[in-house]
Write an enzyme that holds these catalytic residues in place. Structure first.
Site, PDB file in Angstrom:
ATOM      1  N   CYS A  26      39.309   1.148   2.924  1.00  0.00           N
ATOM      2  CA  CYS A  26      39.997   0.041   3.572  1.00  0.00           C
ATOM      3  C   CYS A  26      40.568   0.533   4.903  1.00  0.00           C
ATOM      4  O   CYS A  26      41.262   1.565   4.932  1.00  0.00           O
ATOM      5  CB  CYS A  26      41.114  -0.475   2.674  1.00  0.00           C
ATOM      6  SG  CYS A  26      42.158  -1.714   3.479  1.00  0.00           S
ATOM      7  N   ASP A  34      37.312   1.360  -1.468  1.00  0.00           N
ATOM      8  CA  ASP A  34      36.740   0.084  -1.890  1.00  0.00           C
ATOM      9  C   ASP A  34      35.388   0.370  -2.515  1.00  0.00           C
ATOM     10  O   ASP A  34      34.652   1.253  -2.056  1.00  0.00           O
ATOM     11  CB  ASP A  34      36.548  -0.860  -0.692  1.00  0.00           C
ATOM     12  CG  ASP A  34      37.838  -1.521  -0.250  1.00  0.00           C
ATOM     13  OD1 ASP A  34      38.641  -1.881  -1.131  1.00  0.00           O
ATOM     14  OD2 ASP A  34      38.038  -1.681   0.960  1.00  0.00           O
TER      15      ASP A  34
END
Length: 138
Positions: A53, A60
């Site tokens: 992120c 992620d």
């Protein structure tokens, strides 16, 4: 004579593993479509996508789906795998992830049409799916 010892601490950079080298050097490779002129679908699922992120730095995770109708060239799968793995330490948003993958794969193989869908694992009760499309202009 002094009783203190002076130590020199050196931090050696760990040797890059062969897989890391392949990922870093990886480029999208194509080969000639064995059936040019025939429209057919190629569907690829990449279930182990990771990136970071850009705001929090948290990892992620996503499944990337690539579906395309080739024109003159087809993407080589090992090269695609290495390309996808190059995202693991990249700070990139969900939206930019899908768009960048689409742009790069389209640039490599110039398909008749392509869809990239990035289905991110829920984090903090939010589930994001980003789908982007390309259609070749004639």
């Amino acid at each position: 004579m002094s009783n203190s010892l002076s130590e020199t601490v050196t931090t050696a950079k760990p040797e890059m593993k062969y897989g890391e080298r392949e990922i870093e050097e990886g480029k999208l490779i194509t080969f000639p479509n064995p059936r040019p002129g025939r429209e057919y679908d190629i569907d690829i699922t990449l279930p182990e996508f990771t990136c970071k992120c850009p705001f929090s730095g948290y990892p992620d995770f996503a499944t990337i789906y690539i579906s395309y109708v080739p024109d003159e060239k087809v993407v080589e799968l090992k090269a695609l795998k290495l390309y996808i793995n190059s995202y693991r330490d990249r700070y990139i948003s969900h939206e930019e992830t899908a768009n960048q993958i689409l742009d790069d794969v389209v640039a490599a193989c110039d398909p008749l049409k392509m869809t990239v869908k990035a289905d991110f694992t829920p984090r903090g009760n939010v589930h994001t799916v980003v789908e982007v499309k390309h259609k070749k202009r004639k």
